[in-house]
Design a protein around this motif. Sequence first.
Motif, PDB file in Angstrom:
ATOM      1  N   SER A 150       0.834  -1.200   0.000  1.00 18.51           N
ATOM      2  CA  SER A 150       0.000   0.000   0.000  1.00 18.51           C
ATOM      3  C   SER A 150       0.867   1.248   0.000  1.00 18.51           C
ATOM      4  N   PHE A 151       0.288   2.335  -0.506  1.00 18.77           N
ATOM      5  CA  PHE A 151       1.006   3.600  -0.639  1.00 18.77           C
ATOM      6  C   PHE A 151       0.156   4.744  -0.100  1.00 18.77           C
ATOM      7  N   ASP A 152       0.802   5.681   0.558  1.00 22.31           N
ATOM      8  CA  ASP A 152       0.181   6.953   0.914  1.00 22.31           C
ATOM      9  C   ASP A 152       0.341   7.852  -0.303  1.00 22.31           C
ATOM     10  N   LEU A 153      -0.721   7.986  -1.094  1.00 24.06           N
ATOM     11  CA  LEU A 153      -0.643   8.747  -2.340  1.00 24.06           C
ATOM     12  C   LEU A 153      -0.507  10.240  -2.095  1.00 24.06           C
ATOM     13  N   SER A 154      -0.960  10.706  -0.928  1.00 21.79           N
ATOM     14  CA  SER A 154      -0.877  12.127  -0.628  1.00 21.79           C
ATOM     15  C   SER A 154       0.569  12.565  -0.404  1.00 21.79           C
ATOM     16  N   ARG A 155       1.382  11.671   0.156  1.00 23.97           N
ATOM     17  CA  ARG A 155       2.775  12.018   0.451  1.00 23.97           C
ATOM     18  C   ARG A 155       3.782  11.242  -0.384  1.00 23.97           C
ATOM     19  N   GLY A 156       3.281  10.332  -1.227  1.00 23.21           N
ATOM     20  CA  GLY A 156       4.169   9.569  -2.085  1.00 23.21           C
ATOM     21  C   GLY A 156       5.060   8.602  -1.331  1.00 23.21           C
ATOM     22  N   LYS A 157       4.526   7.975  -0.280  1.00 21.55           N
ATOM     23  CA  LYS A 157       5.325   7.054   0.531  1.00 21.55           C
ATOM     24  C   LYS A 157       4.640   5.698   0.613  1.00 21.55           C
ATOM     25  N   ARG A 158       5.463   4.660   0.780  1.00 23.20           N
ATOM     26  CA  ARG A 158       4.907   3.329   1.032  1.00 23.20           C
ATOM     27  C   ARG A 158       4.332   3.282   2.441  1.00 23.20           C
ATOM     28  N   GLN A 159       3.234   2.544   2.602  1.00 17.84           N
ATOM     29  CA  GLN A 159       2.642   2.365   3.924  1.00 17.84           C
ATOM     30  C   GLN A 159       2.984   1.010   4.520  1.00 17.84           C
ATOM     31  N   HIS A 160       2.695  -0.062   3.772  1.00 21.01           N
ATOM     32  CA  HIS A 160       3.006  -1.380   4.307  1.00 21.01           C
ATOM     33  C   HIS A 160       3.134  -2.404   3.182  1.00 21.01           C
ATOM     34  N   VAL A 161       3.779  -3.509   3.492  1.00 21.47           N
ATOM     35  CA  VAL A 161       3.755  -4.706   2.655  1.00 21.47           C
ATOM     36  C   VAL A 161       3.268  -5.842   3.534  1.00 21.47           C
ATOM     37  N   ALA A 162       2.535  -6.794   2.943  1.00 23.13           N
ATOM     38  CA  ALA A 162       1.971  -7.868   3.755  1.00 23.13           C
ATOM     39  C   ALA A 162       1.724  -9.099   2.896  1.00 23.13           C
ATOM     40  N   VAL A 163       1.685 -10.241   3.567  1.00 26.53           N
ATOM     41  CA  VAL A 163       1.281 -11.498   2.940  1.00 26.53           C
ATOM     42  C   VAL A 163       0.204 -12.118   3.820  1.00 26.53           C
ATOM     43  N   GLY A 164      -0.692 -12.879   3.200  1.00 31.69           N
ATOM     44  CA  GLY A 164      -1.781 -13.491   3.945  1.00 31.69           C
ATOM     45  C   GLY A 164      -2.039 -14.908   3.495  1.00 31.69           C
ATOM     46  N   LEU A 165      -2.611 -15.694   4.397  1.00 35.01           N
ATOM     47  CA  LEU A 165      -2.994 -17.073   4.108  1.00 35.01           C
ATOM     48  C   LEU A 165      -4.391 -17.293   4.676  1.00 35.01           C
ATOM     49  N   ASN A 166      -5.348 -17.592   3.810  1.00 33.51           N
ATOM     50  CA  ASN A 166      -6.744 -17.730   4.211  1.00 33.51           C
ATOM     51  C   ASN A 166      -7.212 -19.166   4.009  1.00 33.51           C
ATOM     52  N   LYS A 168     -10.553 -21.638   3.982  1.00 35.37           N
ATOM     53  CA  LYS A 168     -12.000 -21.771   3.956  1.00 35.37           C
ATOM     54  C   LYS A 168     -12.355 -23.096   4.611  1.00 35.37           C
ATOM     55  N   GLN A 169     -12.835 -23.026   5.860  1.00 29.26           N
ATOM     56  CA  GLN A 169     -13.129 -24.233   6.618  1.00 29.26           C
ATOM     57  C   GLN A 169     -14.383 -24.938   6.101  1.00 29.26           C
ATOM     58  N   SER A 170     -15.340 -24.152   5.625  1.00 27.17           N
ATOM     59  CA  SER A 170     -16.593 -24.691   5.082  1.00 27.17           C
ATOM     60  C   SER A 170     -17.190 -23.626   4.181  1.00 27.17           C
ATOM     61  N   GLN A 171     -18.392 -23.866   3.688  1.00 26.23           N
ATOM     62  CA  GLN A 171     -19.054 -22.853   2.867  1.00 26.23           C
ATOM     63  C   GLN A 171     -19.365 -21.596   3.657  1.00 26.23           C
ATOM     64  N   SER A 172     -19.406 -21.698   4.985  1.00 26.37           N
ATOM     65  CA  SER A 172     -19.810 -20.567   5.818  1.00 26.37           C
ATOM     66  C   SER A 172     -18.683 -19.934   6.610  1.00 26.37           C
ATOM     67  N   ILE A 173     -17.593 -20.637   6.847  1.00 18.51           N
ATOM     68  CA  ILE A 173     -16.552 -20.152   7.757  1.00 18.51           C
ATOM     69  C   ILE A 173     -15.208 -20.063   7.043  1.00 18.51           C
ATOM     70  N   GLU A 174     -14.556 -18.892   7.211  1.00 16.85           N
ATOM     71  CA  GLU A 174     -13.233 -18.674   6.640  1.00 16.85           C
ATOM     72  C   GLU A 174     -12.330 -18.052   7.695  1.00 16.85           C
ATOM     73  N   LEU A 175     -11.125 -18.597   7.826  1.00 20.45           N
ATOM     74  CA  LEU A 175     -10.101 -18.030   8.690  1.00 20.45           C
ATOM     75  C   LEU A 175      -9.120 -17.277   7.820  1.00 20.45           C
ATOM     76  N   ILE A 176      -8.840 -16.021   8.165  1.00 19.03           N
ATOM     77  CA  ILE A 176      -7.918 -15.232   7.368  1.00 19.03           C
ATOM     78  C   ILE A 176      -6.820 -14.674   8.269  1.00 19.03           C
ATOM     79  N   SER A 177      -5.618 -14.636   7.733  1.00 26.24           N
ATOM     80  CA  SER A 177      -4.463 -14.204   8.525  1.00 26.24           C
ATOM     81  C   SER A 177      -3.568 -13.307   7.685  1.00 26.24           C
ATOM     82  N   GLU A 178      -2.769 -12.524   8.370  1.00 28.05           N
ATOM     83  CA  GLU A 178      -1.881 -11.570   7.688  1.00 28.05           C
ATOM     84  C   GLU A 178      -0.678 -11.270   8.568  1.00 28.05           C
ATOM     85  N   VAL A 179       0.491 -11.180   7.961  1.00 29.59           N
ATOM     86  CA  VAL A 179       1.683 -10.649   8.614  1.00 29.59           C
ATOM     87  C   VAL A 179       2.294  -9.636   7.655  1.00 29.59           C
ATOM     88  N   GLY A 180       2.883  -8.584   8.202  1.00 29.18           N
ATOM     89  CA  GLY A 180       3.440  -7.569   7.329  1.00 29.18           C
ATOM     90  C   GLY A 180       4.371  -6.624   8.044  1.00 29.18           C
TER      91      GLY A 180
END
Length: 199
Positions: A150-166, A168-180
Amino acid sequence: MKRLINIVIVLFAWPVWALDTTEEYSHGFSDFEAYSFKNSTENAITLVAGYGHSSWVNPSLVFHNHAEASLGNFSHVYSNMVDIDLLAATSLNSEANHFSLGTEVTYPSVKFNPYLKGSLDFEGEEPLGTGVMGLSWNANSHIEMLTEISFDLSRGKRQHVAVGLNFKQSQSIELISEVGHSYEDEGAFASLGLIWTRN
């Protein structure tokens, strides 16, 4: 970092707090989400409840740390070679008037799904612009991996980088995770979320 967290909560008041892309709610009260976020200075809890009415009307109510609240709406406005979604949100109990507008453009495919997000956060005299570039890919029917910057477009700076692993336990339940890594506070962060949807 606290300002960035509040902006993310108010702006992305749809399945948000760990890496994920937007999806329409089923009709009625059909979405509930809970997220936990941690970095070097704070722990945060966010709860989201969503109601599906139509492709244009999908309101959601967000509670952050049991004190801050915001109301948002997700609209799925176009679907062809790309999917285009529009989002709007406003704070309900903040001292400062906080209003946000955003969009997400996704190129859907079977395996790889690049996406772009743009947002304007209105608080104070000048709006704050944020841009996100991301890629999700489906390892199989139950596992989705994502990465974004992500980028702060107002100041022209990077905000963060991240990776995620999600998962889907079933049609109704999803676990989502992120580190960055946040460039604003030069530290790591992590989040874990649970999404329940009624299909």
